[in-house]
Design an enzyme around this catalytic site. Structure first.
Site, mmCIF file in Angstrom:
data_model
loop_
_atom_site.group_PDB
_atom_site.id
_atom_site.type_symbol
_atom_site.label_atom_id
_atom_site.label_comp_id
_atom_site.label_asym_id
_atom_site.label_seq_id
_atom_site.Cartn_x
_atom_site.Cartn_y
_atom_site.Cartn_z
ATOM 1 N N ASP A 71 0.601 -1.083 -0.023
ATOM 2 C CA ASP A 71 0.318 -0.438 0.146
ATOM 3 C C ASP A 71 1.064 1.363 -0.131
ATOM 4 O O ASP A 71 0.234 2.146 -0.688
ATOM 5 C CB ASP A 71 -1.184 0.683 1.076
ATOM 6 C CG ASP A 71 -2.091 -0.734 1.677
ATOM 7 O OD1 ASP A 71 -2.185 -1.797 -0.490
ATOM 8 O OD2 ASP A 71 -2.393 -1.552 2.386
ATOM 9 N N GLY A 72 2.057 1.118 1.021
ATOM 10 C CA GLY A 72 2.929 2.465 0.493
ATOM 11 C C GLY A 72 2.850 3.119 -0.969
ATOM 12 O O GLY A 72 3.638 3.972 -1.049
ATOM 13 N N THR A 184 -7.664 2.693 7.375
ATOM 14 C CA THR A 184 -6.931 1.332 7.836
ATOM 15 C C THR A 184 -5.810 2.099 7.497
ATOM 16 O O THR A 184 -4.886 0.589 8.073
ATOM 17 C CB THR A 184 -7.559 0.384 6.567
ATOM 18 O OG1 THR A 184 -6.968 0.914 5.304
ATOM 19 C CG2 THR A 184 -8.711 0.280 6.674
ATOM 20 N N TYR A 186 -2.260 4.565 10.431
ATOM 21 C CA TYR A 186 -2.382 5.613 11.464
ATOM 22 C C TYR A 186 -3.424 5.184 11.825
ATOM 23 O O TYR A 186 -3.003 4.521 13.883
ATOM 24 C CB TYR A 186 -1.591 5.906 11.122
ATOM 25 C CG TYR A 186 -0.135 6.563 12.513
ATOM 26 C CD1 TYR A 186 -0.290 5.993 13.737
ATOM 27 C CD2 TYR A 186 0.321 7.774 12.428
ATOM 28 C CE1 TYR A 186 0.353 6.798 14.805
ATOM 29 C CE2 TYR A 186 0.546 8.236 13.058
ATOM 30 C CZ TYR A 186 0.753 7.575 14.542
ATOM 31 O OH TYR A 186 1.737 7.670 15.427
ATOM 32 N N LEU A 188 -5.710 3.447 12.415
ATOM 33 C CA LEU A 188 -6.751 2.560 12.827
ATOM 34 C C LEU A 188 -5.415 2.097 13.682
ATOM 35 O O LEU A 188 -6.436 1.267 15.214
ATOM 36 C CB LEU A 188 -7.049 1.286 12.064
ATOM 37 C CG LEU A 188 -7.260 0.379 12.201
ATOM 38 C CD1 LEU A 188 -8.514 0.486 12.722
ATOM 39 C CD2 LEU A 188 -7.141 -0.861 10.880
ATOM 40 N N SER A 189 -4.563 2.434 14.169
ATOM 41 C CA SER A 189 -3.544 2.095 15.353
ATOM 42 C C SER A 189 -3.530 2.381 16.078
ATOM 43 O O SER A 189 -3.685 1.949 17.768
ATOM 44 C CB SER A 189 -2.470 1.544 14.803
ATOM 45 O OG SER A 189 -1.330 3.029 14.577
ATOM 46 N N ALA A 208 -2.085 9.283 21.657
ATOM 47 C CA ALA A 208 -1.285 9.034 23.023
ATOM 48 C C ALA A 208 -2.593 10.058 24.031
ATOM 49 O O ALA A 208 -1.255 10.519 24.435
ATOM 50 C CB ALA A 208 -0.346 8.145 23.047
#
Length: 288
Positions: A71-72, A184, A186, A188-189, A208
């Site tokens: 994907d990148g 889907t 960064y 998403l994480s 965070a």
């Protein structure tokens, strides 16, 4: 017809696969235009035309843009294709492959359909970033724009405004502004939602956050998002997809939907919901 061939891989398997693929294009009367760095590193013959940027695609009248990788690789193709509306065909030779829709085998099996245009085309929104200090830096992102702390373990604060209306102060490691395509990635994480590519939204996802009641927010992609950063160091990091630049903290940034979209070619039988089921292993339980 001409097809651009773009890959970031430099191994022998890639060379052998691309050589076979280029031969199949030639058999169909399609000329290949190779990415110059790839052509040099894989030592392709000098007989091929090459490209290094957007203007080369214009000058050489490229009709299709094939990417070979993950994907990148597709995301990076934005820097070449930009607003030219050249359809991008992603062949997945990587791992996850949310965007690279064709497997290596399908790329051969579906090649005639791709060349005839007998496939689906998905239009994807792009984010444009406006800020002082971005001169000479490509200001667009297909996946996401991220503000994060630089050279400090201390949290940063990000004041956010939607159409000049104050939204919130994000206090933490930073903020991600994502398109549906990038939902889907960064975002998403960091706990952001998955959004169907057909939706016209941006996602604002804190990284965070210090305040646990601060959650990801979905907004319409017609809005203008303004962000101001405060930090204990004089700069913060700004990333557009995989490209990184450092900005002075007194420079605010504005994000909005770009005036153009990216065209991704997909198989006719591809379903977004089936893709996320397969990639995220939904519905599978080792206990069953």
């Amino acid at each position: 017809m001409k097809a651009a061939i773009y890959s970031q891989k430099k191994d022998l398997d890639t060379f052998l696969y691309l050589s076979k693929f280029i031969s199949e294009l030639e058999n169909r009367g399609v000329k290949s235009v190779l990415y110059d760095e790839m052509a040099d590193s894989l030592q392709f013959s000098k007989i091929f035309e090459t490209f290094s940027g957007k203007q080369d695609l214009i000058d050489k009248k490229v009709d299709l843009f094939f990417t070979f990788g993950g994907d990148g690789t597709i995301v990076n193709s934005l820097t070449f294709v930009e607003d030219l509306e050249i359809p991008i065909v992603g062949v997945n030779t990587g791992r996850l492959g949310f965007l690279a829709s064709f497997t290596k085998e399908e790329a051969f099996n579906e090649l005639d359909s791709i060349l005839k245009g007998d496939v689906k085309t998905s239009r994807r929104a792009v984010i444009e970033v406006i800020a002082e200090g971005l001169e000479g830096f490509f200001p667009y992102a297909l996946n996401d724009v991220t503000i994060s702390r630089k050279e400090t373990t201390s949290m940063i604060t990000v004041d956010s405004y939607i159409n000049d209306e104050f939204l919130n102060v994000f206090w933490g490691d930073g903020v991600i502004i994502s398109t549906p395509t990038g939902s889907t990635a960064y975002s998403l994480s960091c706990g952001g939602p998955i959004i169907s590519p057909k939706n016209e939204n941006f996602v604002i996802t804190p990284i965070a956050p210090h305040n646990l009641n601060v959650r990801p927010l979905i907004v319409n992609d017609t809005v203008e998002i303004k962000l101001k950063v405060e930090s204990r160091v004089p700069q913060y990091s700004l990333s557009l997809d995989s490209r990184l630049i450092h900005i002075e903290t007194d420079k605010e940034i504005v994000l909005r939907k770009a005036a153009f979209q990216i065209l991704l070619v997909q198989p006719n039988n591809l379903s977004f919901y089936e893709t996320i089921r397969q990639k995220l292993l939904w519905g599978k339980d080792k206990r069953n």
